[in-house]
Scaffold this active site. Structure first.
Site, PDB file in Angstrom:
ATOM      1  CG  ASP A   1      -2.041   0.874   1.352  1.00 50.43           C
ATOM      2  OD1 ASP A   1      -2.437   1.407   0.216  1.00 50.43           O
ATOM      3  OD2 ASP A   1      -2.290   1.543   2.455  1.00 50.43           O
TER       4      ASP A   1
ATOM      5  CE  LYS B   1     -12.594   8.181   5.476  1.00 53.76           C
ATOM      6  NZ  LYS B   1     -11.182   7.962   5.374  1.00 53.76           N
TER       7      LYS B   1
ATOM      8  NE  ARG C   1      -1.073 -13.516  27.933  1.00 49.23           N
ATOM      9  CZ  ARG C   1      -0.306 -14.317  28.716  1.00 49.23           C
ATOM     10  NH1 ARG C   1       0.323 -15.582  28.188  1.00 49.23           N
ATOM     11  NH2 ARG C   1      -0.287 -14.337  30.005  1.00 49.23           N
TER      12      ARG C   1
END
Ligand code: G3H
Ligand code: 13P
Ligand code: ZN
Length: 317
Positions: free
Chosen positions: A81, A183, A281
């Protein structure tokens, strides 16, 4: 099973979009594979230059190979990418990538063509396909920041010339989106007029949509309720626009930010609710499940969910 990006494009073009998801570590990779198996979808794993540095490119490659063994039914392509020429050459020579993106969109048209053409010539010798970018999205990618004033939509006439001169296999076009969480303002949406004009002129060449995260309001609110300070005006692409765009040739839809929001929400909420916890975890396990569910839901919106067996059958022919 790793397949070529070109094979996936051929089967999806004009019908649905393949989700291209960025990965950076093992938890994200596990969640991605689980989500795509859950939704029976083909997918593209994409690796940015930043990811190759963060988790060492050899480690990422090993993680992906292992995931492919753990989930033998998965069908996916591996893609670089936003590469520069150096990263593209490295990935082409590695023999591991199905496709690379050369992003020289910040250069002049002539320089963009020259750089892209060099990468295409090298990649095609090895059967690797190339995504190239024309036009500029707003937002931040790697170390390049483009402010809204300098973002410019892809000119459809230039797109024809660009594809002809470079021989690129797919075109990343600026069609109204930008990278990151901010955006749109108000009720802006994708520029379907521009997508249509581009498709008409380069019919058959897949269009790639960058900056496709939807930045769900609920996710931003949960992050902020758990101590985050994201601007509440954060806004992304309407997920219901993915499929109409796909029908117009947008065949690869890039999503990264939404996955980062899932990670941030899971970890902020976990440590808010369990302030004495310090084992990574338990939240990592929750994240893998949440990320898998997120990916499966995205694939539904992209139209790629349920296509796995159809793709497998077509690949066998
Ligand atoms: O468009 C850029 C992608 O979201 C990758 O981001 O360069 O921070 O890994 P990154
Ligand atoms: P988002 O920031 O909208 O997730 O876009 C990701 C992207 O375009 C990766 O190339
Ligand atoms: Zn991008």
């Amino acid at each position: 099973m790793i397949v070529t990006t070109a094979e996936l494009y051929k089967l999806a073009y004009g019908k649905y979009a393949i989700g291209a998801y960025n990965i950076n570590n093992a938890e994200q990779t596990m969640g991605l594979f689980r989500g795509c198996i859950q939704s029976k979808a083909p997918f593209i794993i994409q690796i940015s230059k930043g990811a190759r540095k963060y988790t060492d490119k050899r480690m990422l490659e090993a993680i992906i190979r292992s995931a492919s063994e753990i989930f033998p039914e998965a069908i996916f392509a591996v893609h670089l990418d936003h590469g520069d020429e150096e990263a593209c050459i490295d990935c082409i020579n590695s023999g591991f990538y199905s496709s690379v993106m050369i992003d020289a969109s910040h250069e002049t048209f002539e320089q963009n063509v020259a750089i892209t053409k060099r990468v295409v010539d090298l990649a095609h010798k090895k059967g690797i396909s190339v995504e190239a970018e024309l036009g500029q999205l707003g937002g931040v990618e790697e170390d390049i920041q483009v402010d809204e004033g300098h973002a410019c939509l892809t000119n459809p006439e230039e797109a024809v010339e660009f594809v002809r001169l470079t021989g690129c296999d797919s075109l990343a076009a600026a069609i109204g989106t930008s990278h990151g969480a901010y955006k749109f303002k108000g009720h802006q949406s994708l520029r379907f007029d521009v997508i249509e004009a581009i498709q008409k002129r380069i019919h058959g060449t897949p269009i790639v949509m960058h900056g496709s995260s939807s930045v769900p309001k609920s996710e931003v609110e949960r992050i902020n309720a758990a101590g985050g300070k994201l601007d509440p005006s954060a806004c992304g692409v309407d997920e219901n626009e993915y499929l109409p765009a796909a029908k117009l040739g947008v065949t690869k839809i890039n999503i990264d930010t939404d996955g980062r929001l899932v990670w941030t929400r899971v970890h902020r909420e976990f440590f808010r609710d369990k302030p004495t916890e310090f084992d990574f975890r338990p939240p990592g396990t929750i994240f893998q499940t949440e990320y898998a569910n997120f990916i499966a839901a995205k694939n539904q919106k992209l139209g790629s969910a349920g296509k796995l067996e159809e793709i497998r059958a077509a690949l066998k022919k």
